[in-house]
Scaffold this motif. Structure first.
Motif, PDB file in Angstrom:
ATOM      1  N   ILE A 535       0.866  -1.071   0.036  1.00 36.79           N
ATOM      2  CA  ILE A 535       0.153  -0.100   0.110  1.00 36.79           C
ATOM      3  C   ILE A 535       0.979   1.172  -0.016  1.00 36.79           C
ATOM      4  CG2 ILE A 535      -0.270   0.426   2.455  1.00 36.79           C
ATOM      5  CD1 ILE A 535      -3.230   0.417   0.143  1.00 36.79           C
ATOM      6  N   GLN A 536       0.591   2.340  -0.491  1.00 34.31           N
ATOM      7  CA  GLN A 536       1.332   3.543  -0.475  1.00 34.31           C
ATOM      8  C   GLN A 536       0.443   4.765  -0.066  1.00 34.31           C
ATOM      9  OE1 GLN A 536       4.364   4.162  -0.762  1.00 34.31           O
ATOM     10  NE2 GLN A 536       4.002   6.223  -0.471  1.00 34.31           N
ATOM     11  N   SER A 537       0.605   5.223   1.121  1.00 38.30           N
ATOM     12  CA  SER A 537      -0.022   6.198   1.799  1.00 38.30           C
ATOM     13  C   SER A 537       0.787   7.188   2.654  1.00 38.30           C
ATOM     14  CB  SER A 537      -1.343   5.522   2.657  1.00 38.30           C
ATOM     15  OG  SER A 537      -1.768   6.510   3.573  1.00 38.30           O
ATOM     16  N   PRO A 538       0.781   8.308   2.457  1.00 39.26           N
ATOM     17  CA  PRO A 538       1.612   9.325   3.161  1.00 39.26           C
ATOM     18  C   PRO A 538       1.202   9.125   4.571  1.00 39.26           C
ATOM     19  CG  PRO A 538       0.093  10.642   2.109  1.00 39.26           C
ATOM     20  CD  PRO A 538      -0.335   9.136   1.530  1.00 39.26           C
ATOM     21  N   ASP A 539       0.153   8.334   5.022  1.00 36.94           N
ATOM     22  CA  ASP A 539      -0.199   8.649   6.370  1.00 36.94           C
ATOM     23  C   ASP A 539       0.171   7.060   7.171  1.00 36.94           C
ATOM     24  OD1 ASP A 539      -1.628  11.117   6.271  1.00 36.94           O
ATOM     25  OD2 ASP A 539      -3.413  10.148   5.315  1.00 36.94           O
ATOM     26  N   ILE A 540       0.632   6.304   6.392  1.00 34.55           N
ATOM     27  CA  ILE A 540       0.955   5.025   6.823  1.00 34.55           C
ATOM     28  C   ILE A 540       2.389   4.770   7.024  1.00 34.55           C
ATOM     29  CG2 ILE A 540       0.657   2.668   6.751  1.00 34.55           C
ATOM     30  CD1 ILE A 540      -2.183   3.157   5.622  1.00 34.55           C
ATOM     31  N   SER A 541       3.066   4.697   7.968  1.00 35.64           N
ATOM     32  CA  SER A 541       4.621   4.543   7.845  1.00 35.64           C
ATOM     33  C   SER A 541       4.895   2.813   7.865  1.00 35.64           C
ATOM     34  CB  SER A 541       5.272   5.113   9.115  1.00 35.64           C
ATOM     35  OG  SER A 541       5.325   6.497   9.144  1.00 35.64           O
ATOM     36  N   HIS A 542       4.315   2.238   8.592  1.00 33.73           N
ATOM     37  CA  HIS A 542       4.342   0.696   8.876  1.00 33.73           C
ATOM     38  C   HIS A 542       3.492   0.078   8.107  1.00 33.73           C
ATOM     39  CE1 HIS A 542       7.762   2.148  11.152  1.00 33.73           C
ATOM     40  NE2 HIS A 542       6.619   2.489  12.287  1.00 33.73           N
ATOM     41  N   LYS A 543       3.508  -0.296   6.896  1.00 34.03           N
ATOM     42  CA  LYS A 543       2.456  -0.725   6.071  1.00 34.03           C
ATOM     43  C   LYS A 543       2.009  -2.317   6.479  1.00 34.03           C
ATOM     44  CE  LYS A 543       4.660   1.154   1.691  1.00 34.03           C
ATOM     45  NZ  LYS A 543       5.661   1.791   2.623  1.00 34.03           N
ATOM     46  N   SER A 544       2.822  -2.947   7.156  1.00 31.17           N
ATOM     47  CA  SER A 544       2.512  -4.434   7.561  1.00 31.17           C
ATOM     48  C   SER A 544       1.367  -4.197   8.565  1.00 31.17           C
ATOM     49  CB  SER A 544       3.771  -5.313   8.075  1.00 31.17           C
ATOM     50  OG  SER A 544       4.429  -4.556   9.004  1.00 31.17           O
ATOM     51  N   ASP A 545       1.337  -3.155   9.471  1.00 34.66           N
ATOM     52  CA  ASP A 545       0.873  -3.093  10.594  1.00 34.66           C
ATOM     53  C   ASP A 545      -1.006  -3.099  10.259  1.00 34.66           C
ATOM     54  OD1 ASP A 545       2.875  -3.011  12.238  1.00 34.66           O
ATOM     55  OD2 ASP A 545       2.846  -1.084  12.382  1.00 34.66           O
ATOM     56  N   VAL A 546      -1.159  -2.700   8.990  1.00 28.83           N
ATOM     57  CA  VAL A 546      -2.601  -2.660   8.491  1.00 28.83           C
ATOM     58  C   VAL A 546      -2.820  -3.624   7.376  1.00 28.83           C
ATOM     59  CG1 VAL A 546      -2.744  -0.070   9.268  1.00 28.83           C
ATOM     60  CG2 VAL A 546      -1.976  -0.559   7.071  1.00 28.83           C
ATOM     61  N   GLY A 547      -2.053  -4.440   7.086  1.00 26.31           N
ATOM     62  CA  GLY A 547      -2.338  -5.491   5.998  1.00 26.31           C
ATOM     63  C   GLY A 547      -1.889  -4.932   4.741  1.00 26.31           C
ATOM     64  N   GLY A 548      -1.040  -4.015   4.733  1.00 28.68           N
ATOM     65  CA  GLY A 548      -0.707  -3.393   3.477  1.00 28.68           C
ATOM     66  C   GLY A 548       0.623  -3.759   2.758  1.00 28.68           C
ATOM     67  N   ASP A 568     -10.067  -2.965   1.101  1.00 26.97           N
ATOM     68  CA  ASP A 568     -11.145  -3.179   2.177  1.00 26.97           C
ATOM     69  C   ASP A 568     -10.266  -3.107   3.605  1.00 26.97           C
ATOM     70  OD1 ASP A 568     -12.801  -3.466   0.237  1.00 26.97           O
ATOM     71  OD2 ASP A 568     -12.900  -5.718   0.121  1.00 26.97           O
ATOM     72  N   ARG A 569      -9.038  -3.592   3.801  1.00 25.39           N
ATOM     73  CA  ARG A 569      -8.552  -3.822   5.062  1.00 25.39           C
ATOM     74  C   ARG A 569      -8.231  -2.393   5.462  1.00 25.39           C
ATOM     75  NH1 ARG A 569      -6.064  -8.340   2.625  1.00 25.39           N
ATOM     76  NH2 ARG A 569      -4.081  -7.118   2.244  1.00 25.39           N
ATOM     77  N   LEU A 570      -7.675  -1.642   4.485  1.00 21.67           N
ATOM     78  CA  LEU A 570      -7.347  -0.189   4.813  1.00 21.67           C
ATOM     79  C   LEU A 570      -8.491   0.540   5.320  1.00 21.67           C
ATOM     80  CD1 LEU A 570      -4.975   1.771   4.909  1.00 21.67           C
ATOM     81  CD2 LEU A 570      -5.501   2.492   2.649  1.00 21.67           C
ATOM     82  N   ALA A 571      -9.693   0.369   4.623  1.00 25.95           N
ATOM     83  CA  ALA A 571     -10.772   1.264   4.939  1.00 25.95           C
ATOM     84  C   ALA A 571     -11.319   0.780   6.258  1.00 25.95           C
ATOM     85  CB  ALA A 571     -12.063   0.747   4.068  1.00 25.95           C
ATOM     86  N   ALA A 572     -11.246  -0.395   6.889  1.00 26.33           N
ATOM     87  CA  ALA A 572     -11.740  -0.706   8.173  1.00 26.33           C
ATOM     88  C   ALA A 572     -10.539  -0.441   9.315  1.00 26.33           C
ATOM     89  CB  ALA A 572     -11.692  -2.261   8.115  1.00 26.33           C
ATOM     90  N   ALA A 573      -9.141  -0.419   8.793  1.00 29.20           N
ATOM     91  CA  ALA A 573      -8.325  -0.229   9.933  1.00 29.20           C
ATOM     92  C   ALA A 573      -8.028   1.339   9.897  1.00 29.20           C
ATOM     93  CB  ALA A 573      -6.904  -1.016   9.648  1.00 29.20           C
ATOM     94  N   ARG A 574      -8.022   1.893   8.919  1.00 26.87           N
ATOM     95  CA  ARG A 574      -7.456   3.346   8.688  1.00 26.87           C
ATOM     96  C   ARG A 574      -8.284   4.093   7.730  1.00 26.87           C
ATOM     97  NH1 ARG A 574      -2.591   5.185  10.269  1.00 26.87           N
ATOM     98  NH2 ARG A 574      -3.324   7.434   9.562  1.00 26.87           N
ATOM     99  N   ASP A 576      -9.189   7.148   7.649  1.00 29.27           N
ATOM    100  CA  ASP A 576      -8.780   8.443   7.450  1.00 29.27           C
ATOM    101  C   ASP A 576      -7.641   8.585   6.554  1.00 29.27           C
ATOM    102  OD1 ASP A 576      -7.471   7.009   9.472  1.00 29.27           O
ATOM    103  OD2 ASP A 576      -6.503   8.885  10.256  1.00 29.27           O
ATOM    104  N   ALA A 577      -6.760   7.428   6.306  1.00 25.00           N
ATOM    105  CA  ALA A 577      -5.751   7.311   5.556  1.00 25.00           C
ATOM    106  C   ALA A 577      -5.764   7.935   4.219  1.00 25.00           C
ATOM    107  CB  ALA A 577      -4.738   6.193   5.692  1.00 25.00           C
ATOM    108  N   ARG A 578      -5.058   8.671   3.579  1.00 29.37           N
ATOM    109  CA  ARG A 578      -4.881   9.210   2.275  1.00 29.37           C
ATOM    110  C   ARG A 578      -4.339   7.905   1.610  1.00 29.37           C
ATOM    111  NH1 ARG A 578      -1.957  14.423   2.575  1.00 29.37           N
ATOM    112  NH2 ARG A 578      -0.902  13.135   4.485  1.00 29.37           N
ATOM    113  N   LEU A 579      -4.897   7.651   0.272  1.00 28.15           N
ATOM    114  CA  LEU A 579      -4.235   6.537  -0.465  1.00 28.15           C
ATOM    115  C   LEU A 579      -3.856   7.273  -1.936  1.00 28.15           C
ATOM    116  CD1 LEU A 579      -3.951   3.493  -1.030  1.00 28.15           C
ATOM    117  CD2 LEU A 579      -6.134   3.608  -2.084  1.00 28.15           C
ATOM    118  N   GLU A 580      -2.469   6.861  -2.113  1.00 26.47           N
ATOM    119  CA  GLU A 580      -1.732   7.234  -3.370  1.00 26.47           C
ATOM    120  C   GLU A 580      -1.897   6.233  -4.221  1.00 26.47           C
ATOM    121  OE1 GLU A 580       1.961   8.829  -2.131  1.00 26.47           O
ATOM    122  OE2 GLU A 580       1.132  10.686  -1.608  1.00 26.47           O
ATOM    123  N   GLY A 581      -1.873   4.983  -3.836  1.00 30.36           N
ATOM    124  CA  GLY A 581      -1.959   4.045  -4.932  1.00 30.36           C
ATOM    125  C   GLY A 581      -0.964   2.533  -4.176  1.00 30.36           C
TER     126      GLY A 581
END
Length: 900
Positions: A535-548, A568-574, A576-581
């Motif tokens: 996952i690529q998001s400026p709001d998520i530093s550690h991707k594995s923590d959110v199943g990314g 789907d996992r990101l929508a449930a866990a975060r 508010d996180a912005r998604l870049e792709g």
């Protein structure tokens, strides 16, 4: 400021105590008694408005009433009066003050105002201040006790600088019974003016000081401390105890690296880089003082143990193993000699056990045999009290054997017990033998000696400029674009571009905006080749923590499906996180590689710091890391790696071959270079870096950026100043003028070897015929923050001349030196080099450049005069020439073609 007016602190001719008192037990009364009892041979003046005699000495009512101006003032008056007293002293010409008074240490506005008032009162007069709120200053070698310590310690070779009066007081009480004396003791209190770096500058040059003890809680000026500490540690042992080592507040932020780089770890890395030996507790500091009181001991390959008790010897060996120090091996000839001395049931290996009934003669002869053995570098002698042998007589025998060997090899002693060995310990202490109550304590002291040797060797490591300079401009363009857009982090492709600019290998990545694009990117990589999806998001530093993170995906459908599930996992866990792709990377199959973390953070005290350690998702749990201050070279980077536990895995085990540590070291060196080139990079995290026999490959990386502030961007150690290099022409020959490098040692030796004996004598003022490697190393491995040397180099790499500038600690004046190879003189090169030195001095804002030139060296004197130097009146064999303002660039072109 650093050592300006320090002669008034440590060798004054006249001392005034402001706040002297006749009230028994008061601070003013104790200070007066200590000043009178310290043995000071100069004049003492006491000041108190009441005017009553103190210890039989007349007291003056005010500073203005003093008949003479003091060099040093000791101030023990109420806090609100101190600034006024300092202003009066400064106006009279006093040059230094020790402020004992408390009341300045608080965070309240009144305390801050009082501190500022002191500084403003002292500044116009350049009056130096120790304190306030300190125990005081002692200089036993000069009979000065300007403190309220209980006693005046004997004179000796140890200096102590402490940011705590309590620690200093304990050391002062402990040292005399252990046979130790002091050259100087300074307690810093609030360190408004004089600080640790200033004192290291002074003590590193002080001929009375043979070793330096430090108690430090914090540092304000990291670069000054590092410069002063590196200088002092080259000359003599510097042993340090750090207070306030809590890692509170070191929490995970943008990167794993930040979580691992606690403040205490950064301090430890700085001390190590400076060649300063850090110990863990006050007892370790004092035990180390016994070993280093006479200066730096000779190198020791290991420790030899002589004991009259087998169990005590076993405990000593166990302690050696715990500390990482080495047990020396004894040659067969030495064992045979010992076999002829020891009882039949004794042991002649190491430890050498001469049994419990060993008398003084056996102790003496056994120790003599060991000290005569070429493989023995240091001996620990242990005595366990028994009813059939006298411990005091054994001690006397050890002293006699040591004396007969002329003290060429260090001897440590551990006399175990209390009342029955007290006399023996006293004799050993009086003879200057470091003596400890247990074998373990003695071994720990030896281990500090062993570590000090390694640190001193590391001081000889100094990074050169890069052989293949990175693409700094390209990397800077990427960073500036992100900052201009208001972003705090680089996107993955930007990270990849920056790392590639510095030669750090990464797994190629593609950014996909949608699940469908992610599938297309996977197909482009190869329809059946496995890929990693992140996952690529400026709001998520550690991707594995959110199943990314999903690994090992094959084919476009699988990747597209995994990307949708990830959303789907990101929508449930975060939500508010912005998604870049999504980031699509080829899976790297290196099953025998070890995961390593490498990174960069910026410390508020020491600036950029490089980190290496165990990598992967468990980095904070494993917490295996080593830190280093840039600039780094391969040897310093390898030393960092060797401090980690993961280095044992990288060395290879079972079916895993050793990893390419040179490749990992190159990554750390590149990070160090990047940290100084691009101060806008606030944090950088490479995790994991796969390390195996094929090299080092960064699989995942993050870079945080921000506009730098003056503190965190400034490296504590100035890197090689490549920007000062330029091309020149001397008498029609193109040459390269550049700062000297550590790797120039062999070239500098060769240059001097090609000079005439007369020229060598004129440059070095000695009868040496050859520049030895040790001196050449010191001349090439310089601290660019206060020392510069320009070399003139041919296209073939030969050195033709060196112009050198060494600044004083205040950074106001500097001494120059100049040498041109004998066969290349009379071609204008001397003028070019000296002009380069003067131009550099102008950029540094130096007030004066000077040099002492042999009167017989007429060519050098003529060159100096032609460049505008004046000649100061002087007696003897040398003339001092001075330049007090910058000489216009280009004037050297008009100088006659003189020699040096």
């Amino acid at each position: 400021m650093t050592t300006r007016n320090f002669e008034a602190l440590f060798s004054p001719k006249r001392i005034a105590l402001i706040g002297a008192s006749d009230r028994a037990g008061s601070v003013g009364e104790v200070l007066a008694a200590n000043l009178l009892g310290g043995g000071f041979r100069g004049e003492l003046l006491f000041v108190n408005p009441k005017g009553r005699p103190v210890h039989g000495h007349a007291v003056f009512p005010s500073v203005a009433a003093l008949p003479e101006t003091p060099d040093l003032a000791v101030i023990a008056t109420p806090a609100p009066t101190v600034a006024g007293v300092i202003a009066e002293l400064g106006a009279r010409g006093c040059r230094a003050a020790v402020v004992i008074s408390a009341g300045f240490e608080g965070d309240d506005p009144d305390s801050a105002a009082r501190r500022q008032a002191i500084l403003e009162a002292a500044r116009p007069h350049l009056l130096r201040i120790v304190g306030p709120n300190c125990l005081g200053l002692l200089s036993p070698v000069h009979g000065i006790n300007a403190s309220f310590a209980r006693t005046t310690p004997p004179a000796g070779g140890l200096a102590l600088v402490a940011q705590s009066g309590a620690v200093a007081a304990a050391a002062l009480d402990w040292a005399p019974p252990h046979g130790l004396g002091f050259s100087h003791v300074v307690t810093l209190g609030d360190s408004l003016d004089v600080d640790v770096g200033d004192l290291l500058d002074f003590l590193g040059r002080d001929p009375e000081t043979r070793a330096i003890l430090l108690y430090v809680e914090s540092l304000r000026d990291a670069r000054k401390f590092m410069s002063a500490a590196r200088y002092a540690a080259r000359a003599k042992p510097v042993i340090l105890l750090k207070g306030g080592r809590s890692r509170a507040g070191a929490k995970a932020a943008f990167s794993h690296t930040r979580a691992l780089a606690g403040a205490d770890d950064v301090y430890a890395a700085a001390f190590r880089r400076a060649g300063v030996l850090q110990v863990d507790g006050l007892d370790d500091l004092l035990d180390a003082a016994l070993v280093f009181a006479g200066g730096r001991p000779p190198p020791a390959r290991g420790l030899t143990i002589l004991t009259n008790g087998g169990g005590a010897g076993v405990l000593a060996v166990d302690a050696l193993e715990r500390t990482g120090a080495r047990l020396a091996g004894l040659d067969p000839a030495t064992q045979e000699a010992l076999r002829g001395l020891t009882p039949a049931h004794g042991a002649v290996g190491n430890p050498v056990d001469i049994l419990g009934d060993a008398g003084p003669d056996l102790y003496g002869r056994s120790l003599g045999a060991l000290l005569a053995a070429p493989e023995v570098d240091a001996v620990l002698v242990i005595n366990c009290p028994t009813a059939v042998a006298d411990s005091g007589e054994a001690a006397d025998a050890v002293i006699a054997a040591r004396t007969a060997a002329r003290g060429r090899k260090p001897v440590l002693a551990a006399w175990l017990g209390e009342p029955s060995v007290a006399l023996g310990r006293a004799h050993l202490t009086a003879a200057g033998v470091p003596t400890y109550p247990t074998a373990e304590a003695a071994v720990r002291a030896f281990a500090t000696w062993d570590r000090a040797q390694a640190l001193h060797a590391l001081l000889l490591e100094a990074p050169d400029g890069a052989d293949e300079p990175p693409d700094v401009a390209g990397a800077r363009k990427v960073v500036e674009r992100a900052l201009a857009e208001g972003r705090a982090a680089l996107d993955p492709l930007e990270v990849q571009a920056v790392l590639q600019a510095y030669g750090i290998a990464t797994a190629a990545a593609r950014l996909a905006r949608t699940p469908a694009e992610a599938g297309e990117a996977a197909a482009a990589n190869g329809p059946d080749d496995p890929v990693a999806l992140k996952i690529q998001s400026p709001d998520i530093s550690h991707k594995s923590d959110v199943g990314g993170v999903v690994l090992g995906l094959r084919g476009a459908p699988a990747v597209e499906q995994a990307a949708r599930a990830m959303l789907d996992r990101l929508a449930a866990a975060r939500p508010d996180a912005r998604l870049e792709g999504f980031l699509v990377q080829p899976m790297i199959s290196r099953p025998k590689a070890q995961e390593v973390l490498a990174g960069l953070v910026r410390d508020p005290t020491f600036g950029p710091v490089v980190v290496v350690g165990h990598g992967g998702v468990s980095v904070e749990v494993v917490a295996d890391r080593a830190l280093g201050l840039p600039p780094l070279n391969a040897a310093l980077a390898r030393d960092m790696i060797g401090q980690t536990r993961v280095s044992r895995l990288l060395a290879g085990y079972r079916d895993r071959p050793a990893a390419d540590l040179d490749a990992l070291a190159a990554v750390l060196v590149a990070l160090g270079r990047l940290s100084t080139d691009l101060p806008e990079i606030a944090e950088l995290d490479l995790n994991p870096v796969l390390c195996d026999a094929q090299g080092a490959l960064a699989l995942d990386a993050r870079i945080a950026v921000r506009r730098p502030d003056a503190t965190t961007a400034r490296p504590a150690i100035l890197p090689y100043p490549e920007h000062l290099a330029r091309d020149i022409v001397a008498d029609g020959e193109p040459l390269r003028l550049r700062p000297i490098r550590p790797s120039d040692v062999a070239r500098l030796i060769e240059m001097v070897d090609r000079c005439t004996p007369e020229d060598i004598h004129l440059r070095f003022c000695s009868g040496m015929g050859h520049l030895n490697e040790e001196l050449a190393t010191r001349l090439c491995q310089i601290d660019y923050d206060r020392h510069m040397a320009f070399v003139a180099e041919t296209a073939a790499g030969d050195l033709l001349g060196v112009g050198r500038l060494v600044e004083d600690p205040e950074g106001e004046t500097a001494e120059f030196a100049l040498m041109v190879r004998s066969d290349r003189q009379h071609h204008g090169l001397g003028g070019i080099l000296l002009q380069a030195v003067l131009d550099y001095a102008a950029t540094r804002g130096l007030r004066e450049v000077w040099g002492d030139i042999a009167r017989e060296n007429s060519r050098m004197l003529d060159l100096a005069r032609a460049l505008g130097f004046s000649t100061a009146p002087s007696d003897g064999d040398f003339a001092r020439v001075c330049a007090t303002k910058a000489i216009p660039a280009g004037q050297a072109d008009a100088v006659p073609s003189l020699g040096r």
